[in-house]
Design a protein around this motif. Structure first.
Motif, PDB file in Angstrom:
ATOM      1  N   ASP A  40     -32.226 -34.742  41.966  1.00  0.00           N
ATOM      2  CA  ASP A  40     -32.164 -35.039  40.868  1.00  0.00           C
ATOM      3  C   ASP A  40     -31.722 -33.641  40.507  1.00  0.00           C
ATOM      4  N   CYS A  41     -31.823 -33.122  41.543  1.00  0.00           N
ATOM      5  CA  CYS A  41     -30.217 -31.809  41.447  1.00  0.00           C
ATOM      6  C   CYS A  41     -28.883 -31.854  40.847  1.00  0.00           C
ATOM      7  N   ILE A  42     -28.293 -30.998  40.244  1.00  0.00           N
ATOM      8  CA  ILE A  42     -27.024 -31.901  40.189  1.00  0.00           C
ATOM      9  C   ILE A  42     -25.854 -30.694  41.091  1.00  0.00           C
ATOM     10  N   GLU A  43     -26.127 -30.100  42.052  1.00  0.00           N
ATOM     11  CA  GLU A  43     -25.129 -29.039  42.690  1.00  0.00           C
ATOM     12  C   GLU A  43     -24.446 -28.328  41.628  1.00  0.00           C
ATOM     13  N   CYS A  44     -24.869 -28.034  40.419  1.00  0.00           N
ATOM     14  CA  CYS A  44     -24.466 -27.415  39.350  1.00  0.00           C
ATOM     15  C   CYS A  44     -23.996 -25.938  39.902  1.00  0.00           C
ATOM     16  N   GLY A  45     -25.378 -24.849  40.633  1.00  0.00           N
ATOM     17  CA  GLY A  45     -24.723 -23.538  40.903  1.00  0.00           C
ATOM     18  C   GLY A  45     -25.445 -22.770  39.753  1.00  0.00           C
ATOM     19  N   ALA A  46     -26.364 -22.977  39.121  1.00  0.00           N
ATOM     20  CA  ALA A  46     -27.309 -22.236  38.290  1.00  0.00           C
ATOM     21  C   ALA A  46     -27.984 -21.623  38.366  1.00  0.00           C
ATOM     22  N   CYS A  47     -27.836 -21.743  39.601  1.00  0.00           N
ATOM     23  CA  CYS A  47     -29.686 -21.345  40.277  1.00  0.00           C
ATOM     24  C   CYS A  47     -29.033 -20.046  41.065  1.00  0.00           C
ATOM     25  N   SER A  48     -28.421 -20.308  42.008  1.00  0.00           N
ATOM     26  CA  SER A  48     -27.365 -19.585  42.842  1.00  0.00           C
ATOM     27  C   SER A  48     -27.165 -18.172  41.644  1.00  0.00           C
ATOM     28  N   ALA A 106     -33.187 -21.118  35.183  1.00  0.00           N
ATOM     29  CA  ALA A 106     -31.608 -21.403  34.279  1.00  0.00           C
ATOM     30  C   ALA A 106     -31.577 -23.468  35.321  1.00  0.00           C
ATOM     31  N   CYS A 107     -32.435 -23.592  36.031  1.00  0.00           N
ATOM     32  CA  CYS A 107     -32.063 -25.120  36.125  1.00  0.00           C
ATOM     33  C   CYS A 107     -31.955 -26.210  34.948  1.00  0.00           C
ATOM     34  N   PRO A 108     -30.993 -26.422  34.453  1.00  0.00           N
ATOM     35  CA  PRO A 108     -30.426 -27.919  33.937  1.00  0.00           C
ATOM     36  C   PRO A 108     -31.380 -28.357  33.670  1.00  0.00           C
ATOM     37  N   VAL A 109     -32.235 -29.321  34.854  1.00  0.00           N
ATOM     38  CA  VAL A 109     -32.575 -30.662  35.467  1.00  0.00           C
ATOM     39  C   VAL A 109     -34.416 -30.077  35.259  1.00  0.00           C
ATOM     40  N   SER A 110     -35.004 -28.629  34.914  1.00  0.00           N
ATOM     41  CA  SER A 110     -35.861 -28.033  35.609  1.00  0.00           C
ATOM     42  C   SER A 110     -36.832 -28.096  36.576  1.00  0.00           C
ATOM     43  N   LEU A 111     -36.184 -27.929  37.532  1.00  0.00           N
ATOM     44  CA  LEU A 111     -36.811 -28.016  38.968  1.00  0.00           C
ATOM     45  C   LEU A 111     -37.114 -26.745  39.630  1.00  0.00           C
ATOM     46  N   LEU A 112     -37.590 -26.421  40.371  1.00  0.00           N
ATOM     47  CA  LEU A 112     -38.542 -25.133  40.989  1.00  0.00           C
ATOM     48  C   LEU A 112     -37.842 -24.935  42.562  1.00  0.00           C
ATOM     49  N   PRO A 113     -36.190 -24.300  41.504  1.00  0.00           N
ATOM     50  CA  PRO A 113     -35.411 -23.445  43.415  1.00  0.00           C
ATOM     51  C   PRO A 113     -35.537 -23.302  43.720  1.00  0.00           C
ATOM     52  N   GLN A 114     -37.077 -22.075  43.666  1.00  0.00           N
ATOM     53  CA  GLN A 114     -37.739 -21.242  44.667  1.00  0.00           C
ATOM     54  C   GLN A 114     -38.686 -22.084  45.872  1.00  0.00           C
ATOM     55  N   GLN A 115     -38.938 -22.533  44.765  1.00  0.00           N
ATOM     56  CA  GLN A 115     -40.181 -23.698  45.910  1.00  0.00           C
ATOM     57  C   GLN A 115     -39.022 -24.300  46.878  1.00  0.00           C
ATOM     58  N   MET A 116     -38.126 -25.014  46.713  1.00  0.00           N
ATOM     59  CA  MET A 116     -37.208 -26.092  47.584  1.00  0.00           C
ATOM     60  C   MET A 116     -36.456 -24.902  48.326  1.00  0.00           C
ATOM     61  N   PHE A 117     -36.235 -23.851  48.160  1.00  0.00           N
ATOM     62  CA  PHE A 117     -35.364 -23.223  48.879  1.00  0.00           C
ATOM     63  C   PHE A 117     -36.713 -22.899  49.842  1.00  0.00           C
ATOM     64  N   LEU A 138     -28.756 -21.323  46.994  1.00  0.00           N
ATOM     65  CA  LEU A 138     -30.134 -22.386  47.296  1.00  0.00           C
ATOM     66  C   LEU A 138     -28.699 -23.376  47.213  1.00  0.00           C
ATOM     67  N   VAL A 139     -28.252 -24.111  46.574  1.00  0.00           N
ATOM     68  CA  VAL A 139     -27.560 -24.725  46.608  1.00  0.00           C
ATOM     69  C   VAL A 139     -27.095 -25.228  47.852  1.00  0.00           C
ATOM     70  N   GLN A 140     -26.371 -24.577  48.625  1.00  0.00           N
ATOM     71  CA  GLN A 140     -26.011 -24.397  50.306  1.00  0.00           C
ATOM     72  C   GLN A 140     -27.299 -25.348  50.682  1.00  0.00           C
ATOM     73  N   TYR A 141     -28.518 -25.219  50.689  1.00  0.00           N
ATOM     74  CA  TYR A 141     -29.326 -24.836  51.123  1.00  0.00           C
ATOM     75  C   TYR A 141     -30.132 -26.424  51.125  1.00  0.00           C
ATOM     76  N   TYR A 142     -29.469 -27.036  49.605  1.00  0.00           N
ATOM     77  CA  TYR A 142     -30.278 -28.388  48.840  1.00  0.00           C
ATOM     78  C   TYR A 142     -28.792 -29.157  49.244  1.00  0.00           C
ATOM     79  N   ARG A 143     -27.686 -28.630  49.803  1.00  0.00           N
ATOM     80  CA  ARG A 143     -26.965 -29.868  49.776  1.00  0.00           C
ATOM     81  C   ARG A 143     -27.282 -30.259  51.351  1.00  0.00           C
TER      82      ARG A 143
HETATM   83  S1  SF4 Z   1     -28.089 -25.897  41.437  1.00  0.00           S
HETATM   84 FE1  SF4 Z   1     -30.162 -25.112  41.341  1.00  0.00          FE
HETATM   85  S2  SF4 Z   1     -29.962 -24.788  39.122  1.00  0.00           S
HETATM   86 FE2  SF4 Z   1     -28.808 -26.753  39.328  1.00  0.00          FE
HETATM   87  S3  SF4 Z   1     -30.029 -28.595  39.298  1.00  0.00           S
HETATM   88 FE3  SF4 Z   1     -29.809 -27.907  41.149  1.00  0.00          FE
HETATM   89  S4  SF4 Z   1     -31.295 -26.588  41.617  1.00  0.00           S
HETATM   90 FE4  SF4 Z   1     -31.090 -26.709  38.912  1.00  0.00          FE
END
Ligand code: SF4
Ligand code: SF4
Lengths: 671, 342
Positions: free
Chosen positions: A407-415, A378-389, A424-429
């Motif tokens: 590079d994560c735009i916090e779009c929330g698609a992964c969550s 789902a990630c539009p930036v081609s990140l690896l959300p599960q690894q980052m988690f 997930l996004v909460q962890y990244y923030r």
């Molecule tokens: S919020 Fe999730 S889907 Fe959106 S850019 Fe960040 S890691 Fe990718």
């Protein structure tokens, strides 16, 4: 039809847009109070230019911009200023911020408006100024001042101007309704932007879930050369970087700006605001806000004044507070919850979403990550959300950065996609905030290290000087002895003495310059303070009709006279060149003179002259090396410019000294 | 009502881990039905008894690890492990074999590593291999398919499970065993001399494989997993089988169709290889992961000495999955690419 590109990932959440486009834009009217936050966007807060009790007119500037990334604030309606204080505002962290509160008088009286001249006649800078002065900031997400985005560096070739009409977030229809009702204004605003940017092509990008809006835009754009581009609906195609990829196939380099790939992006709402500013002379004091969700009876779009309390607007739409579980500013994917429905509407409030519990349920507790990879898909930036988690849980911050967390735009698609409900996004923030915090700490310690080194250098220098003086004194004594012996005047000795005297004087004055300056400044400040208190007392007395007035008046006059004297003194002092309390090149010159003289003298006395000069040179070279290292390190660490500049200056100084020392040595050797 | 303060996103997709697991359970049903039809009630009894043991083991582990029971049992992952292991076991397996297998799967291969999501090896396959190494006789005793001997009834199947001593089941070599041991016969003759061979693969086996394929296709349609790993596995297995088919000579390893429809091929492809926890994550990674499993299956089937190769192949690749992930990281947006026009 123009070719469009696809971007990686993305999701298709239920759109829920139809609810709020059934009726045309409604006017929300004038609320009894307007609360205008001084900083409602990225950048420095504005500086208030009105005081409590002032009467303000609609469109009047009430706070001025501070700095480049800042815009002024205008009174959204006429009335009087009743408070300038910290209030709760709509911000993810839910904190207080300075606001100007206006009690409206209901007359909605405009300030005498200046209709600007035809924009075709204005140049780029004038137009950008006009846009900045109208207070226009990006009306989508971050609220970046439009003027900043338009101020593309001179010489950057802009191929494509993109107007972002994507509105990919579910529920929001503010842009959609603008397209349906004000397509002409969008096109006019776009033309102005095109005039400023002068791109090769101008595109308006719209998702294909807005057929009515698209049709209206196409009709309005007929014959203008502005291309309306339609592409498949997918969240988050409205992300600036995603939209650029969809329309041009290019990717903005990580950490870079769209202009690096020849693109400038503007929001559709901003285009309309720009039209209003440039053609009608209206500053940005209202916007279109979608009010929707199952807790309002009549979801719809409102033309609402900036500063309107959210509750006022919600009630216009039939708010049922008891059904509402959370109040979201923005959409369900990237919006944030507001702490209280009294917070004001700001320039970025494109939507107020008041859902019920069944509509957007409270998130259940997270389960284990089953590595299903749905997040990565789902990630539009081609990140690896599960690894980052994984790394975020383990606080492996370096790994997170390696995996391009920033590079994560916090779009929330992964969550959204995660079957285990992991926020997930909460962890990244949180991780981003922590990394930024650590960077600050690191910077701070770097700064103190530099300060420490600078101090060390100063101490070294002082020790050197002392040593030199001691040597000079000794030689002077010897010379005197010689004189006493031989009697003849020693010209060199005289020169040394002269130089020493000069140096001593300069050092003394150098030291005193600092304290003198400080003393004068202090005097000005205290006198001014005294004058202030005296004036207040005087005002009070005058108001009360006290008989102390004349006495107080005398005091005020006297203090004012004193202040003038003090200010004069300070000014005079500042104008004299010795006042600059910087490093002391004159001292160094004197030092150099002494050294030179001594070297000469020493050579005369055949005291291993070149060796001494050589030693001096080596010492300087070592210092240069050290400074250069520090400079390189700071550059690598991306230190602040100020620090780097200071370091560069010191390197330059040392280089100079070294060449002087080299001359000296050569001289010494030749002698 | 006090306003809730939570961070975005506020919307959540329809997928849940529980739903994923339940769908997997559901998708095994056609396969279980076909196995029961051809081999009797053995598999069904395996699965039912195994499920109870699995829930008990999981609860025990959760209690020991002081985790809330309801929350973790609800994810259904223990049931999935039980289903998968019990389908792979020979029908009419004794209760102790099932119990040891499930306990190894759940306690050793899963909970010891930290529970769902933390296990590097597929629990069902780990349990299977532990049993195969410890009890090779019981693990290779496959019942003959319908039509080649009397099929035990339900009661007998239950007896076989709980009173194994009193059960006198007959066993028969599976088509894969026959194929591996064949040295002198042409494919054609092999087919004629052994009644176990059916139209394309083994009698019963071919239909069981088709049933698992159908279940897998349904899961694909439900987007429970992507096609990458299973298709890559089937493709590489077929490719190798075709390469070494050798025109059906006595040295042949069997036709591609035989391999596709024999043993645990489809079951493995759609229910084991697709286990998200232990496979590679990225799509490219899954292609590699699946393809290599297919290669290993072929090699072990033809050269090895075990009844089927799926379990070993999968465990070996479980081990390699993190490395595959490491080398197949996607290129992040805006990285490693020069801006255009420069
Ligand atoms: S919020 Fe999730 S889907 Fe959106 S850019 Fe960040 S890691 Fe990718
Ligand atoms: S979607 Fe959730 S469960 Fe699946 S891999 Fe990503 S984080 Fe793990």
């Amino acid at each position: 039809m123009r070719k469009t590109y696809n971007f990686h990932g993305g999701i298709h959440p239920p759109e829920n847009k139809h609810q709020s486009v059934r009726t045309p834009i409604a006017d929300a009217g004038i609320p009894p109070q307007l609360t205008v936050p001084l900083s409602q966007h990225i950048g420095a807060p504005a500086h208030p230019v009105v005081s409590i009790g002032d009467h303000v007119l609609k469109g009047q500037v009430i706070a001025e911009a501070r700095g480049f990334v800042s815009v002024p604030k205008h009174a959204p309606s006429s009335g009087s200023v009743i408070a300038i204080e910290d209030r709760l505002i709509a911000h993810p962290s839910g904190h207080l911020a300075p606001c100007i509160v206006i009690a409206t008088d209901g007359k909605d009286e405009w300030l005498q408006r200046q209709i600007p001249p035809d924009y075709q006649a204005l140049n780029k800078t004038e137009l950008i100024d006009l846009i900045r002065n109208a207070g226009i900031a990006g009306m989508g997400g971050a609220g970046f001042p439009s003027s900043v985005k338009l101020s593309v560096k001179e010489g950057t070739h802009i191929e494509t101007l993109i107007i972002n009409g994507t509105e990919c977030e579910p529920y929001i229809t503010a842009d959609d309704i603008l397209m349906r009702e004000r397509a002409d204004q969008i096109i006019e605003g776009t033309k102005i932007l095109r005039h400023i940017i002068a791109p090769q092509e101008t595109l308006i990008g719209v998702e294909n879930n807005k057929p009515e809006g698209l049709a209206a835009l196409r009709a309005a754009a007929e014959g203008t050369g502005i291309e309306i581009v339609e592409f498949p609906t997918k969240y988050p195609s409205g992300g600036e970087k995603q939209l650029i990829e969809i329309l041009t196939g290019k990717q903005v380099p990580s950490g870079g700006l769209p202009s690096q790939v020849g693109v400038v992006c503007q929001n559709l709402g901003s285009a309309v605001a720009i039209y209003e500013a440039v053609v009608l002379g209206h500053p940005l004091i209202s916007r279109i806000t979608t009010v929707t969700g199952e807790s309002v009876r009549e979801p719809q779009n409102f033309q609402v004044l900036i500063g309107t309390p959210m509750r006022y607007l919600l009630e216009k739409a039939g708010y049922q507070a008891q059904k509402n579980n959370r109040l979201i500013m923005g959409g369900p994917m990237m919006g944030f919850t507001v702490p209280d429905s009294d917070v004001p509407i700001v320039k970025t409030t494109n939507c107020l979403l008041a859902p019920t519990e069944s509509e957007l349920p409270t998130p259940p507790p997270a389960q284990a990550c089953i590595r299903c990879g749905l997040c990565a898909e789902a990630c539009p930036v081609s990140l690896l959300p599960q690894q980052m988690f994984w790394f975020a849980q383990g606080k492996e911050l370096e790994k997170l950065e390696e995996h391009n967390l920033f590079d994560c735009i916090e779009c929330g698609a992964c969550s959204y996609a995660c079957p285990s409900n992991i926020p997930l996004v909460q962890y990244y923030r949180a991780s981003k905030a922590e990394i930024v915090h650590l960077r600050h700490e690191h910077e701070k310690s770097e700064h103190s290290r530099i300060r420490f080194e600078a101090r060390q250098e100063r101490l070294d220098q002082a020790a050197d000087e002392k040593e030199a003086k001691r040597a000079a004194r000794k030689q002077a004594a010897e010379a005197r002895a010689q004189q006493a012996d031989g009697g003849a005047e020693d010209p060199i000795q005289a020169a040394i003495e002269r130089a020493q005297a000069k140096k001593a004087a300069q050092q003394a004055s150098g030291a005193s310059t600092v304290s003198e300056l400080e003393r004068l400044e202090q005097a000005v400040v205290t006198t001014r303070k005294r004058l202030d208190t005296a004036s207040t007392k005087l005002d009070q007395a005058t108001a009360e009709g006290s008989d102390l007035v004349s006495a107080l008046q005398l005091g005020v006059d006297k203090t004012r006279a004193k202040l003038e004297v003090a200010e004069q003194a300070l000014q005079e002092f500042q104008q004299t060149p010795t006042a600059a309390p910087v490093e002391n090149p004159p001292t160094n010159a004197a030092q150099a003179a002494i050294e030179k003289a001594m070297a000469a003298r020493a050579s005369e006395a055949a005291l291993s002259p070149s060796e001494k000069a050589q030693a001096q040179l080596e010492k300087l070279q070592q210092r240069l090396q050290k400074s250069q290292n520090t400079l390189a390190r700071s550059r690598e660490n991306g230190e602040e410019e100020k620090v780097i500049e200071a370091l560069e200056a010191s390197v330059a100084r040392l280089t100079e000294k070294i060449s002087a020392a080299q001359d000296q040595r050569n001289e010494a050797e030749n002698a | 009502m006090a306003l809730l303060r939570v961070t975005s996103p506020h919307a959540h997709g329809p997928m849940s881990t529980q739903r994923v697991m339940q769908n997997v359970l559901l998708a095994t049903v056609p396969g279980i039905i076909v196995l029961t039809h051809f081999f009797g009630f053995g598999t069904l009894v395996n699965v039912l008894f195994g499920s109870i043991v699995a829930l008990l083991c999981e609860s025990l582990a959760l209690l020991l690890r002081k985790r809330p029971l309801g929350f973790y049992l609800k994810d259904c992952s223990a049931l999935v492990t039980a289903f998968l292991l019990c389908i792979a076991l020979p029908p009419y397996a004794p209760w102790w074999l099932i119990t040891i297998g499930i306990a190894s799967s759940i306690l050793l291969a899963k909970q010891l590593y930290g529970g769902l999501g933390y296990n590097p090896f597929n629990p069902a396959m780990a349990g299977y291999v532990i049993l195969l190494i410890s009890f090779p006789v019981q693990m290779t005793a496959w019942a003959p398919p319908r039509g080649m001997g009397e099929l035990p009834g339900l009661l007998e199947a239950i007896k076989a499970c709980f009173l194994p001593a009193s059960f006198d089941g007959i066993t028969m070599a599976t088509p894969l065993d026959i194929m591996r041991q064949n040295t002198g016969l042409l494919m054609e003759d092999l087919w004629q001399q052994n009644p176990q061979f059916g139209r394309w693969g083994g009698v019963g086996w071919e239909w069981a494989n088709i049933a698992f394929l159908a279940g897998g296709a349904w899961l694909l349609y439900q987007r429970i997993f992507t096609w990458h790993a299973p298709l890559a596995m089937l493709a590489s297995l077929s490719l190798l089988a075709a390469l070494f088919y050798d025109g059906g000579s006595s040295a042949s390893g069997g036709s591609p169709l035989f391999h596709l429809l024999s043993g645990a091929t489809m079951f493995g492809a759609f229910f084991i290889v697709t286990d998200p926890v232990t496979s590679a994550v990225s799509l490219r990674g899954r292609l590699i992961y699946g393809a290599l499993i297919g290669v290993l299956i072929y090699v072990i089937r033809v050269r090895g000495s075990y009844p089927d190769a799926v379990a070993f192949a999968v465990l070996i690749m479980n081990f390699a999955a993190p490395f595959i992930d490491y080398y197949t990281q996607p290129r992040t947006y805006g990285h490693n690419k020069k801006p255009e026009g420069k």
